[in-house]
Design a protein around this motif. Structure first.
Motif, PDB file in Angstrom:
ATOM      1  N   CYS A  63       0.810  -1.215   0.000  1.00  0.00           N
ATOM      2  CA  CYS A  63       0.000   0.000   0.000  1.00  0.00           C
ATOM      3  C   CYS A  63       0.844   1.267   0.000  1.00  0.00           C
ATOM      4  CB  CYS A  63      -0.922   0.009   1.221  1.00  0.00           C
ATOM      5  SG  CYS A  63      -0.020   0.088   2.790  1.00  0.00           S
ATOM      6  N   GLY A  65       2.285   2.368   2.649  1.00  0.00           N
ATOM      7  CA  GLY A  65       2.174   2.987   3.960  1.00  0.00           C
ATOM      8  C   GLY A  65       3.427   2.905   4.796  1.00  0.00           C
ATOM      9  N   ASP A  81       3.156   6.351   6.429  1.00  0.00           N
ATOM     10  CA  ASP A  81       1.959   7.129   6.119  1.00  0.00           C
ATOM     11  C   ASP A  81       0.759   6.281   6.532  1.00  0.00           C
ATOM     12  OD1 ASP A  81      -0.157   8.574   5.150  1.00  0.00           O
ATOM     13  OD2 ASP A  81       0.665   8.877   3.146  1.00  0.00           O
ATOM     14  N   THR A  83      -2.310   6.879   6.692  1.00  0.00           N
ATOM     15  CA  THR A  83      -3.529   7.011   5.888  1.00  0.00           C
ATOM     16  C   THR A  83      -3.593   5.978   4.777  1.00  0.00           C
ATOM     17  OG1 THR A  83      -2.536   8.611   4.347  1.00  0.00           O
ATOM     18  CG2 THR A  83      -3.549   9.488   6.355  1.00  0.00           C
ATOM     19  N   ARG A  84      -2.468   5.396   4.414  1.00  0.00           N
ATOM     20  CA  ARG A  84      -2.432   4.418   3.326  1.00  0.00           C
ATOM     21  C   ARG A  84      -2.674   2.988   3.790  1.00  0.00           C
ATOM     22  NH1 ARG A  84       2.281   5.804  -1.056  1.00  0.00           N
ATOM     23  NH2 ARG A  84       1.732   7.986  -1.444  1.00  0.00           N
TER      24      ARG A  84
END
Length: 393
Positions: A63, A65, A81, A83-84
């Motif tokens: 992803c 992330g 990250d 949000t990912r």
């Protein structure tokens, strides 16, 4: 903020938004190799998917992330990250495990840093006095609770190494591949024109004949490997066909240093510095002539040293089944062979042989040493190059 062991804090209190951060890890432990990994776990603390273990041989989650990117000034680390991440990932657990001999009590000092970009927002420090005979550590954990991401400074010792951590988090470690059974060879003809360097560190010196050495041909051949995917490390370390690449680090007498390899399309130049050229990239192992490095022996006086290496660009690091070897061919000299006859199936990079300019002669030394990548090998031989991620596509 200096975090104490066991302390927990909301990420939003450290990082604006509490979603994007960098993690830096450094551990001072003389003579020990330590692997750092990040496990993406579900609500039960189990590995949600093998693709969510991020470590040296799988540098990013699918992803995006979590990526294995080392912040400036640290030894290892990640960019995160949140949000990912998919909803199935409830925790990110950062660990350290010893590769080889040693125990965590031998750590001089270490830390984990939480960074907002390059700004240090928090630090969790520890030392060997916090541990005993453990060979792994669970350092910090980022976890989701009541809709917010939080940070826990754990600093927990763990018996066993990386494989034990994987099993603890619910993964399966593939068994070490077994070498194929050997069969007594039929009596081959004795080749008086061939020198095989049998032992690590064994050398041979090829004296210059005439004005120069002529073309120094370094040939790599290997057997294609196709293995079924089995177990977590079996999957993480690749599957399917093996793409074994030949390359070299070089240093000229004028101080110029770099690499010649297919990765990054740095194929070199035969007639101009560095006087080394890679002729082709064999991606399957089926090319009859294998891969060749050609060194212009007429300019050997301009070359100080050349480190010949092979690395697995694609596929599982199954060096035993690849059955690789390099052969050096020089006009009016016996053929020199170096086989990769010792193996590390968790390392995709092998330094095979070192060629040194020994007062005009070519000194060839067998190395066959395995590394996690270009940077580790560079450091071992003190080449001092700067490395960035590359591609052949």
């Amino acid at each position: 903020m200096n975090l104490a062991r066991g302390q927990r804090i909301k990420l939003i209190d450290l990082i604006p938004g509490g979603q994007r951060l960098n993690i830096g890890v450094s551990i001072e432990a003389a003579g020990m190799a330590i692997d750092v990994a990040c496990f993406g776990l579900d609500a039960q603390g189990r590995l949600a998917d093998e693709c969510y273990m991020v470590f040296y041989n799988q540098p990013a989650s699918p992803c995006g992330g979590v990526s294995l990117i080392t912040p400036a000034g640290d030894q290892s680390g990640f960019t995160v990250d949140l949000t990912r991440l998919p909803a199935t990932i409830e925790r990110l657990t950062v660990t350290a495990a010893i590769d080889g001999p040693g125990i965590m009590a031998q750590i001089r000092q270490g830390y984990v840093r939480i960074l907002d970009g390059s700004r240090e927002a928090a630090r969790f420090a520890f030392s060997g006095s916090d541990f005993a005979n453990e060979r792994a550590l669970v350092l910090v954990e980022i976890y989701r609770k009541e809709g917010l991401w939080r940070l826990a400074a754990l600093g927990q010792g763990f018996n066993g190494g990386l494989a034990a951590l994987i099993e603890h988090f619910g993964g399966t470690v593939a068994p070490e591949p077994q070498a194929p059974p050997s069969h007594p060879p039929s009596s081959p003809p004795v080749n008086l024109r061939k020198i095989t360097l049998e032992k690590q560190g064994q050398s041979v010196s090829l004296e210059k004949k005439g004005a120069g050495h002529g073309e120094i041909l370094v040939n790599l051949r290997w057997r294609p490997v196709a293995r079924a995917r089995q177990g977590l490390l079996g999957g993480l370390l690749g599957s399917g066909r093996t793409d074994l690449d030949l390359g070299c680090l070089f240093e000229l007498t004028n101080g110029m240093k770099s690499a010649v390899q297919a990765l990054g399309n740095t194929f070199g130049d035969y007639f101009n510095p560095p006087y080394i050229r890679l002729d082709a990239d064999d991606r399957t192992g089926t090319r009859a002539e294998g891969e060749n490095l050609r060194i212009n022996g007429q300019h050997w006086d301009a070359i100080k040293r050349v480190l010949i290496y092979a690395f697995i660009y694609e596929g599982a690091p199954n060096w035993a089944e690849a059955d690789a070897a390099i052969t050096l061919r020089i006009p009016d000299q016996p053929e020199v062979e170096v086989r990769l006859d010792t193996h590390r199936h968790d390392r995709p990079m092998c330094a095979i042989a070192l060629l040194e300019n020994d007062r005009g002669a070519i000194k060839v030394t067998k190395r066959v040493e395995y590394y996690r990548g270009h940077l580790d090998m560079d450091r071992a031989y003190s080449w001092g190059l700067q490395w960035v991620r590359g591609s052949k596509d």
